[in-house]
Design an enzyme around this catalytic site. Structure first.
Site, PDB file in Angstrom:
ATOM      1  N   GLU A  44       0.831  -1.205   0.000  1.00 52.64           N
ATOM      2  CA  GLU A  44       0.000   0.000   0.000  1.00 52.64           C
ATOM      3  C   GLU A  44       0.869   1.261   0.000  1.00 52.64           C
ATOM      4  O   GLU A  44       1.820   1.372   0.766  1.00 52.64           O
ATOM      5  CB  GLU A  44      -0.898  -0.016   1.242  1.00 52.64           C
ATOM      6  CG  GLU A  44      -1.833   1.169   1.361  1.00 52.64           C
ATOM      7  CD  GLU A  44      -2.598   1.185   2.675  1.00 52.64           C
ATOM      8  OE1 GLU A  44      -3.644   1.844   2.736  1.00 52.64           O
ATOM      9  OE2 GLU A  44      -2.134   0.545   3.647  1.00 52.64           O
ATOM     10  N   LYS A 117     -10.099   1.778  -1.688  1.00 53.18           N
ATOM     11  CA  LYS A 117     -10.218   1.292  -0.309  1.00 53.18           C
ATOM     12  C   LYS A 117     -11.571   1.687   0.292  1.00 53.18           C
ATOM     13  O   LYS A 117     -11.964   2.853   0.250  1.00 53.18           O
ATOM     14  CB  LYS A 117      -9.067   1.866   0.513  1.00 53.18           C
ATOM     15  CG  LYS A 117      -8.924   1.321   1.923  1.00 53.18           C
ATOM     16  CD  LYS A 117      -7.645   1.859   2.527  1.00 53.18           C
ATOM     17  CE  LYS A 117      -7.380   1.346   3.926  1.00 53.18           C
ATOM     18  NZ  LYS A 117      -6.077   1.832   4.443  1.00 53.18           N
ATOM     19  N   CYS A 160      -5.433  -2.971   3.059  1.00 52.29           N
ATOM     20  CA  CYS A 160      -5.066  -2.728   4.459  1.00 52.29           C
ATOM     21  C   CYS A 160      -6.234  -2.848   5.438  1.00 52.29           C
ATOM     22  O   CYS A 160      -6.619  -3.951   5.780  1.00 52.29           O
ATOM     23  CB  CYS A 160      -4.355  -1.383   4.587  1.00 52.29           C
ATOM     24  SG  CYS A 160      -3.367  -1.261   6.112  1.00 52.29           S
TER      25      CYS A 160
END
Length: 300
Positions: A44, A117, A160
């Protein structure tokens, strides 16, 4: 019939200097491609330091459109090396609208998909809500929890903080993902004691392996390494713990990196997911008629 896929992960430090960080990323990708990797994933926000440790409007200048210089460089690299490459961008979608976006480049086809995300944290040292809007859940445009089709398979790409949510992994599996991939930036506060550090890292590894078990899918995770200071001088900085890994569809660890810069190369038997789901048919036995309350914030 077995179908084998060679996967590479780049675990690296990163710096505020994009050229330096991207050079590190590119060196790792080239090394893995030379060793036969067909799919390579970067961590990331690999193109810069982890800038979300504090809030500063000038840092929005780091963002780029999907077809900006970083995206163009990654697409050219994937084409040159004839691989599928998963990169990460601080995306400038529009003035004042930014995302934390993972992007997939498929050989000479260029960009074939991206994932913005969906779960955005807001914790000391991880002030991501200041910088990133969550991704859209828009079926007509194939956003949200939608896998990305590539020449090596259908990728269930998450980022993440998404890794803590079983719902995200399950929705990717229900849409036909063949792999779960998590580019990541996670680490310790330097003042945490060793016991707390061990608990955090073990929980992080365990939850992602459990997504593989619950869905009968391999799990691919790339994290960053090194101490990154809080550039504002307020916080202690973050010690990124590395620990990138590949797990099979029963959660078995196939490769596990340490705490320094490292490249992982693993050959997966992509047919095992089907075999595992035949003996552990979780999708068959789900009580979809009884799960309506999962869409509520809490059952009071």
């Amino acid at each position: 019939m077995s179908r084998h896929l060679k996967i590479g992960l780049v675990q690296q430090p990163a710096w505020p200097d994009k050229s330096r960080s991207l050079a590190e990323s590119e060196a790792g990708v080239r090394e893995l491609a030379a060793a036969g990797a067909e799919l390579v994933m970067l961590q990331e926000l690999h193109a810069t330091h982890y800038f979300c440790q504090y809030e500063d409007t000038t840092l929005f200048d780091l963002a780029e459109p999907l077809d900006g210089p970083t995206g163009t460089r990654l697409a050219a690299l994937a084409a040159e090396l004839d691989i599928v490459l998963v990169g990460s961008l601080f995306e400038r979608r529009a003035p004042g609208l930014y995302h934390n976006t993972a992007v997939v480049y498929d050989r000479s086809r260029g960009q074939v998909g991206y994932y913005r995300k969906m779960h955005i944290p807001d914790d000391p040292g991880f002030y991501e809500k200041f910088y990133f809007a969550p991704g859209d859940q828009d079926d007509s445009r194939k956003q949200g929890f939608q896998p990305i089709d590539t020449s090596v398979g259908r990728l269930g790409l998450l980022v993440c903080w998404d890794q803590w949510y079983p719902e995200a992994a399950r929705l990717m599996a229900l849409a036909g993902a063949e792999l779960l991939l998590y580019p990541t930036a996670i680490g310790w506060c330097p003042s945490d004691d060793n016991g707390e550090k061990a608990r955090q890292k073990e929980a992080w590894t365990l939850i992602q392996r459990s997504h593989g078990v619950a869905n009968g899918l391999p799990v691919i995770v790339a994290n960053r390494v090194g101490h990154e200071p809080d550039q504002s001088g307020v916080g202690e900085g973050i010690d990124f713990w590395g620990g990138s890994f590949v797990a099979g569809p029963q959660g078995e660890l196939l490769a596990h990196a340490g705490t320094e810069a490292e490249r992982l190369l693993v050959t997966l038997d992509m047919s095992r997911g089907e075999d595992v789901r035949r003996i552990w048919p979780y999708l068959r036995d789900r009580r979809i008629d009884a799960y309506g309350d999962l869409t509520r914030r809490y059952r009071d």
